[in-house]
Enzyme design. Structure first.
Site, PDB file in Angstrom:
ATOM      1  N   HIS A 134       0.838  -1.202   0.000  1.00  0.00           N
ATOM      2  CA  HIS A 134       0.000   0.000   0.000  1.00  0.00           C
ATOM      3  C   HIS A 134       0.876   1.255   0.000  1.00  0.00           C
ATOM      4  O   HIS A 134       2.060   1.194   0.324  1.00  0.00           O
ATOM      5  CB  HIS A 134      -0.921   0.028   1.226  1.00  0.00           C
ATOM      6  CG  HIS A 134      -2.104  -0.878   1.092  1.00  0.00           C
ATOM      7  ND1 HIS A 134      -2.035  -2.227   1.367  1.00  0.00           N
ATOM      8  CD2 HIS A 134      -3.389  -0.637   0.706  1.00  0.00           C
ATOM      9  CE1 HIS A 134      -3.228  -2.775   1.155  1.00  0.00           C
ATOM     10  NE2 HIS A 134      -4.069  -1.837   0.749  1.00  0.00           N
ATOM     11  N   LYS A 138      -0.546   4.844   4.517  1.00  0.00           N
ATOM     12  CA  LYS A 138      -1.481   3.924   5.195  1.00  0.00           C
ATOM     13  C   LYS A 138      -1.062   3.751   6.654  1.00  0.00           C
ATOM     14  O   LYS A 138       0.111   3.570   6.957  1.00  0.00           O
ATOM     15  CB  LYS A 138      -1.508   2.561   4.472  1.00  0.00           C
ATOM     16  CG  LYS A 138      -2.511   1.597   5.107  1.00  0.00           C
ATOM     17  CD  LYS A 138      -2.863   0.442   4.204  1.00  0.00           C
ATOM     18  CE  LYS A 138      -3.802  -0.542   4.876  1.00  0.00           C
ATOM     19  NZ  LYS A 138      -5.110   0.048   5.240  1.00  0.00           N
TER      20      LYS A 138
END
Ligand code: NAD
Length: 246
Positions: A134, A138
């Site tokens: 990600h 995040k």
């Protein structure tokens, strides 16, 4: 039918902004409140039909209390809930319809289904690993989707997520055991969300991969879940229910 009066919580965030933009294009919904830090959630909940929450898991109890108090449909998109927060979600679902899913994309929900099937077909000789990547901003790890994939693998083997996952490896960790699911989180750049499930045996390897390239897929799924849940009795549902994959 009148459009579903929808409250977006976390409306100034990456997902919140995508939800507002997607809802504008959908005549079945009307965004009646865009709520973020400092806004009056209580009043806004009273005036809507359904709440779509993509804010932060730490406030899920507050969102649940408001939705139960006013008998509203709730879609929970946040990830990283503790066991206590999950228990609160199950309790609230006795009074209102709730869809809670770590991932609202149709593709990832297909990956969930395929992962269970592959684990059943390939059997116990295959080692199981989950890798996710990600964007650098995040906050939680592993991703809710990676956790769900590991839970599905654990269920297929009759193991437990809490006891049988191994998060990353570092140093002299010894040989891999037969009873572990490796879970690995990579962070960097602007990656929206990549997930791979690996089944590795002697002589062959199967890899199932999903890559999301924008957030619209999650937003469209969450709005679809809100419209669906509003027609359902109280209960706890996930995207497999919304898509009829059960
Ligand atoms: P983000 O940080 O960009 O946005 C979160 C927003 O919530 C921010 O605007 C923040 O100010 C707001 N917020 C924080 N506390 C709040 C409070 N008390 N009241 C109201 N608003 C509050 O994050 P994001 O990338 O949009 O992700 C949000 C959540 O959604 C995360 O938990 C993420 O893991 C999850 N997510 C889920 C899916 C899915 O398909 N289920 C997909 C993507 C992201």
């Amino acid at each position: 039918m009148a459009p579903l009066k929808t409250l977006i919580n976390g409306a100034r965030g990456r997902m919140g902004q995508t939800l507002v933009a997607c809802a504008r294009e959908n005549p079945a919904l009307r965004v009646t409140a865009e709520v973020d830090v400092g806004d009056d959630l209580q009043t806004a909940v009273a005036l809507c039909d359904a709440v779509v929450d993509f804010s932060h898991h730490s406030i899920v109890e507050l969102v649940l209390a408001r939705c139960v108090e006013h008998r509203k449909t709730l879609v929970i998109g946040t990830t990283g809930h503790t066991d206590l927060q999950m228990a609160a979600i199950r309790h609230a679902a006795q009074s209102i319809p709730i869809v809670c899913a770590p991932n609202f994309s149709v593709g990832v929900n297909t990956l969930f289904w395929l992962t269970r099937k592959a684990a059943e077909i390939l059997g116990p000789s295959f080692d199981l690993e989950v890798v996710e990547m990600h964007h650098r901003l995040k906050k939680d790890s592993p991703s809710g989707t990676a956790k769900r994939l590991a839970e599905i693998l654990a269920e297929a083997r009759g193991w437990s997520y809490n006891d049988d996952t191994r998060h990353g490896r570092h140093g002299i960790v010894g040989e891999r055991t037969n009873r572990e699911i490796g879970v690995h989180a990579i962070r960097g750049g602007d990656v929206v969300g990549d997930h791979t499930v690996l089944f590795a045996a002697n002589g062959e390897r199967v890899e199932l991969t999903h890559k999301a390239s924008n957030r619209e897929t999650f937003a469209q799924g969450a709005l679809r879940a809100a419209l669906w849940a509003h027609t359902q009795p109280a209960g706890l549902y996930d995207m497999q229910d919304v898509l009829g994959l059960r």
